[in-house]
Write an enzyme that holds these catalytic residues in place. Structure first.
Site, mmCIF file in Angstrom:
data_model
loop_
_atom_site.group_PDB
_atom_site.id
_atom_site.type_symbol
_atom_site.label_atom_id
_atom_site.label_comp_id
_atom_site.label_asym_id
_atom_site.label_seq_id
_atom_site.Cartn_x
_atom_site.Cartn_y
_atom_site.Cartn_z
ATOM 1 N N LYS A 73 0.851 -1.118 -0.110
ATOM 2 C CA LYS A 73 0.060 -0.118 0.032
ATOM 3 C C LYS A 73 0.893 1.263 -0.017
ATOM 4 O O LYS A 73 2.060 1.341 0.798
ATOM 5 C CB LYS A 73 -0.862 0.018 1.297
ATOM 6 N N THR A 74 0.647 1.984 -0.989
ATOM 7 C CA THR A 74 1.366 3.563 -1.135
ATOM 8 C C THR A 74 0.534 4.748 -0.654
ATOM 9 O O THR A 74 -0.929 4.637 -0.874
ATOM 10 C CB THR A 74 1.874 3.463 -2.402
ATOM 11 N N THR A 124 -13.748 15.165 -11.759
ATOM 12 C CA THR A 124 -12.437 15.387 -11.301
ATOM 13 C C THR A 124 -11.567 14.156 -11.051
ATOM 14 O O THR A 124 -10.388 14.212 -11.028
ATOM 15 C CB THR A 124 -12.628 16.251 -9.898
ATOM 16 N N LYS A 170 -7.802 7.688 -1.782
ATOM 17 C CA LYS A 170 -9.065 8.009 -1.019
ATOM 18 C C LYS A 170 -9.693 9.305 -1.686
ATOM 19 O O LYS A 170 -9.840 10.585 -1.043
ATOM 20 C CB LYS A 170 -8.612 8.545 0.494
ATOM 21 N N GLN A 200 -10.439 -4.531 4.511
ATOM 22 C CA GLN A 200 -9.121 -4.287 5.110
ATOM 23 C C GLN A 200 -9.413 -3.524 6.469
ATOM 24 O O GLN A 200 -9.927 -2.778 6.783
ATOM 25 C CB GLN A 200 -7.865 -3.460 4.245
#
Length: 245
Positions: A60-61, A100, A93, A192
């Site tokens: 995860k970055t 957009t 997120k 998660q």
């Protein structure tokens, strides 16, 4: 709880290649561990990824916190991804209107959709956010996680908000592969959480545990800790299978 093995559940995701790939990777490598590499220097990140790569199903970055980001970082990360057979989850997120988020996902300096197999979004803008992201990600066989709950104290993402997020996900099964949540929300979603492997995998029935500084924090043996979390997570999964019989 999720029913069946990771391999058996692959067929539940006939419309989403990345969900199937993740489940297959988990089964092949016998790991449900995701390492959250929330560091700010690309060399630090790559060093951690190289050490934990054999023991994870996901990395995860947070791409926008990297101070010395360049395309070379993405190139090196993708080489490690292919070498160690894990997927990349960019914890972006997204939280804006459809047009957009399409641009944020596909364009700018990060071009997230080009290299991140999975990303995530807040459901608060409504279906438009999923539709916008899906226009970019679906043709590339990407997947989306919905933030149905959050672990932070005082979060407003509870109750009817969470229920609406679940319904939104069901309307987009071909792109939404699961939830970020504090508990299991539905039977065939990839959830998660941020607790112990036993709590997350066995007690709550989630599919992946996310660990960050518990593995690479100061003074820790990164390889030793990654192996430990891999083993604990996998053993919790095996115990869960026993309870399902």
């Amino acid at each position: 709880m999720s029913s069946g093995t990771y391999a058996q559940r692959v067929n539940n995701f006939s419309q989403n290649k990345v969900a199937r790939k993740l489940l297959e990777t988990i089964e092949q490598k016998k790991t449900n561990l995701c390492v959250a590499v929330d560091l700010t220097k690309k060399r630090q990140i790559l060093e951690v990824v190289e050490k934990v790569g054999p023991y994870v199903c996901l990395i995860k970055t947070h791409i926008d916190i990297i101070e010395d980001f360049d395309q070379g970082f993405i190139d090196e990360l993708c080489i490690l991804q292919a070498r160690f057979n894990f997927l990349i989850f960019e914890d972006r997120k997204f939280a804006d209107i459809g047009n957009t988020v399409k641009l944020q996902y596909s364009s700018g300096i990060y071009k997230i959709a080009e290299w991140a197999h999975i990303t995530n979004a807040h459901p608060i803008p409504g279906d438009g956010i999923i539709k916008g992201l899906k226009e970019v990600g679906k043709p590339l066989d990407r997947g989306l996680l919905i933030l149905a709950e959050m672990s932070s104290a005082g979060s407003l993402a509870t109750g009817s908000y969470t229920d609406a997020a679940i319904e939104m996900a069901r309307r987009h099964r071909d792109f939404v592969i699961g939830f970020i949540a504090g508990r299991k929300l539905t039977g065939d979603r990839l959830g998660q959480q941020y607790r112990s492997p036993t709590d997350v995998i066995l007690k709550s029935g989630s599919d992946v545990i996310i660990v960050g500084r518990g593995i690479y924090g100061e003074g820790r043996d990164i390889v030793k800790e990654a192996k430990r979390y891999q083993e604990e997570g996998w053993n919790a999964y095996l115990e869960r299978l026993k309870l399902e019989k």
